[in-house]
Enzyme design. Structure first.
Site, short mmCIF file in Angstrom:
data_model
loop_
_atom_site.label_atom_id
_atom_site.label_comp_id
_atom_site.label_asym_id
_atom_site.label_seq_id
_atom_site.Cartn_x
_atom_site.Cartn_y
_atom_site.Cartn_z
N GLY A 241 0.57 -1.31 -0.04
CA GLY A 241 0.08 0.09 -0.05
C GLY A 241 0.75 1.34 -0.05
O GLY A 241 0.14 2.43 0.05
N TYR A 318 -10.14 6.06 -11.50
CA TYR A 318 -10.12 6.78 -10.22
C TYR A 318 -9.84 8.31 -10.17
O TYR A 318 -9.71 8.88 -9.09
CB TYR A 318 -8.92 6.17 -9.34
CG TYR A 318 -8.52 4.95 -9.32
CD1 TYR A 318 -9.42 3.77 -8.42
CD2 TYR A 318 -7.48 4.52 -9.74
CE1 TYR A 318 -8.89 2.56 -8.74
CE2 TYR A 318 -6.99 3.04 -9.86
CZ TYR A 318 -7.77 2.19 -9.19
OH TYR A 318 -7.33 0.77 -9.13
N CYS A 350 -14.39 5.64 -27.69
CA CYS A 350 -15.91 6.43 -27.68
C CYS A 350 -16.53 6.14 -26.23
O CYS A 350 -17.32 5.60 -25.92
CB CYS A 350 -16.75 5.63 -28.44
SG CYS A 350 -16.19 5.55 -29.97
C1 LIG Z 1 -2.94 -5.00 -3.96
C2 LIG Z 1 -2.24 -5.52 -2.87
C3 LIG Z 1 -1.18 -5.40 -2.31
C4 LIG Z 1 -0.25 -4.44 -3.15
O1 LIG Z 1 -0.67 -2.97 -2.99
P1 LIG Z 1 0.40 -1.74 -3.36
O2 LIG Z 1 -0.64 -0.46 -2.86
O3 LIG Z 1 0.39 -1.94 -4.90
O4 LIG Z 1 1.51 -1.72 -2.49
C5 LIG Z 1 -0.60 -6.05 -1.35
N1 LIG Z 1 -1.44 -6.97 -0.71
C6 LIG Z 1 -2.53 -7.32 -1.25
C7 LIG Z 1 -3.37 -8.30 -0.43
C8 LIG Z 1 -3.15 -6.69 -2.22
O5 LIG Z 1 -4.24 -7.02 -2.68
#
Ligand SMILES: *Cc1c(COP(=O)(O)O)cnc(C)c1O
Length: 423
Positions: A241, A318, A350
């Site tokens: 994340g 987004y 489109c």
């Molecule tokens: C998408 C995801 C990640 C990676 O998220 P990032 O924002 O790209 O770092 C890690 N763990 C799980 C379970 C995910 O679904």
């Protein structure tokens, strides 16, 4: 930090030692261009910052699953976080070590569980009681023992876009704290499961460390409660994340993140793991596109380019902001028509949501090349064939060399699997 791999020289934009104008000439547009040096630098920076704190960094394949990229990361020692059987097959095809794969996702099918058990992955990040039971039955049938980690939902606000927030009670991901303990008890009682860890993932494009600390502290409380109940874990996985800098976002310092983990988990003996995706690859890629037509208007000026939402969906999905720059800078004084205008950069699809960027001050002529930056993550992977558009090619630059790591899709392949009815 990555800017030196995508610098401007004499008014032209380069990726490492190759001008983007040369790349467009050789491979056409739209084209994803990655810098090997940028990717390796970020990978090294990640591993160095986490060294001694995080035992295994599992790259989240869904951010960019190109085999060349997976292979480079595998060679660096990264593990992989997958969310489907397709991603499992990709990682194995790229030479990834199955013993470093964790399998996340709320909807694993029996066939996917079987493939992962046969491959001998590190663990399944289980997201519900029903999934746990299906995994136990599947492992029993194959005569295997499934390593299990439960993904808990710590109910913290990651303060990110609602579509990419995953750690709130109302999100579909993970098991609530209240349920998790009971589920662990259920899991340890099943002989075809081996409880190995605990996992969380609170969202994506997170720019503050506080939600992580809050979630990690909650996770630790649960780990302690489990321990008191005789359920010892081998690993704690704090998810992914970590945000990238698209515009002016403050990104989380990797050193500060590691420091936070050391503080929260001081004195614990479990191995720490994490699952970053975006932060590892976002800065390593640009989308190269050419201006087809300029359509200045009364209220808006449209620059219609040959890349579309089918190539880069994040703005349409987004409202994401990507930097856009001219590959060859024009000076506003060259010609009267070359005045700086505010352009909406749109594709040929489109749909009114088919834009790559809005209201960008640029001096443009038809035929000019544009580079859409920070396009290494969640970009090519989300591409589609809508409007019967073949997917763009992907190339990897290494100094002065360049290799096609995915050929431009051929139009006739688009209907290869379709059949016309005989009557
Ligand atoms: C998408 C995801 C990640 C990676 O998220 P990032 O924002 O790209 O770092 C890690 N763990 C799980 C379970 C995910 O679904």
């Amino acid at each position: 930090m990555m800017t030196n791999f995508f610098q401007e020289r004499n008014g032209t934009r380069y990726v490492e030692d190759l001008a983007l104008t040369d790349i467009a000439e050789r491979f056409g547009t739209p084209c994803y261009v990655y810098s090997r040096a940028a990717l390796t630098a970020t990978a090294d920076e990640f591993l160095a910052a986490m060294d001694g704190t995080v035992d295994l960094v599992c790259y989240a394949v869904k951010a960019n699953g190109n085999l060349a990229i997976l292979n480079l990361l595998a060679r660096k020692g990264f593990g992989f976080d997958i969310v489907s059987g397709g991603e499992l097959a990709r990682v194995l095809a790229a030479g990834g070590d199955p013993a470093k794969i964790m399998f996340s996702g709320v909807g694993k099918t029996v066939a996917e569980m079987e493939a992962a058990l046969q491959a001998g992955i590190l663990c399944f990040n289980v997201e519900s009681a029903s999934e746990l039971n299906v995994l136990a039955a599947t492992a029993t049938r194959l005569g295997k023992v499934a390593p299990v980690s439960i993904r808990v939902n710590p109910d913290v606000d990651a303060k990110t876009h609602p579509y990419i927030s995953t750690g709130l009670k109302e999100n579909k991901f993970g098991v609530s704290f209240d349920e998790a303990h009971a589920l662990y008890r259920q899991a340890v009682a099943l002989p075809s499961l081996r409880v190995t860890g605990i996992d969380m993932h609170i969202g994506s494009q997170i720019t503050e460390i506080a939600p992580y600390r809050e979630a990690a502290e909650k996770l630790l409380q649960l780990v302690r409660a489990l321990e008191a109940d005789g359920i010892a874990l081998e690993h704690i996985d704090v998810g992914g994340g970590l945000g990238a800098r698209y515009r002016d976002e403050q990104t989380i310092s990797l050193a500060a993140f590691a420091q936070m983990l050391r503080e929260v988990f001081a004195g614990r003996s479990e191995r720490l793991m994490m699952e970053p995706g975006r932060r590892v690859v976002a800065d390593a890629g640009v989308l190269l596109t050419r201006v087809l037509y300029l359509k200045p208007g009364e209220t808006k000026n449209f620059a219609i380019v040959d890349a579309a939402m089918t190539d880069l969906m994040r703005p349409a999905l987004y409202g994401a902001w990507h930097p856009v720059s001219a590959v060859t800078k024009r000076s506003a004084t060259e010609k009267s028509s070359d005045s700086e205008k505010s352009w909406d950069i749109v594709g040929p699809v489109c749909e009114s949501s088919d834009f790559l960027a809005q209201a960008r001050p640029l001096v443009l002529r038809e035929g000019d090349l544009l580079a859409v930056g920070v396009a290494g993550a969640y970009s090519m992977v989300m591409s589609s064939n809508y409007n019967a558009r073949p997917r763009a090619c992907e190339v990897m630059v290494d100094g002065k060399e360049v290799t096609v790591i995915r050929a431009r899709e051929e139009i006739k392949k688009l209907w290869e699997m379709e059949r016309i009815l005989s009557k």
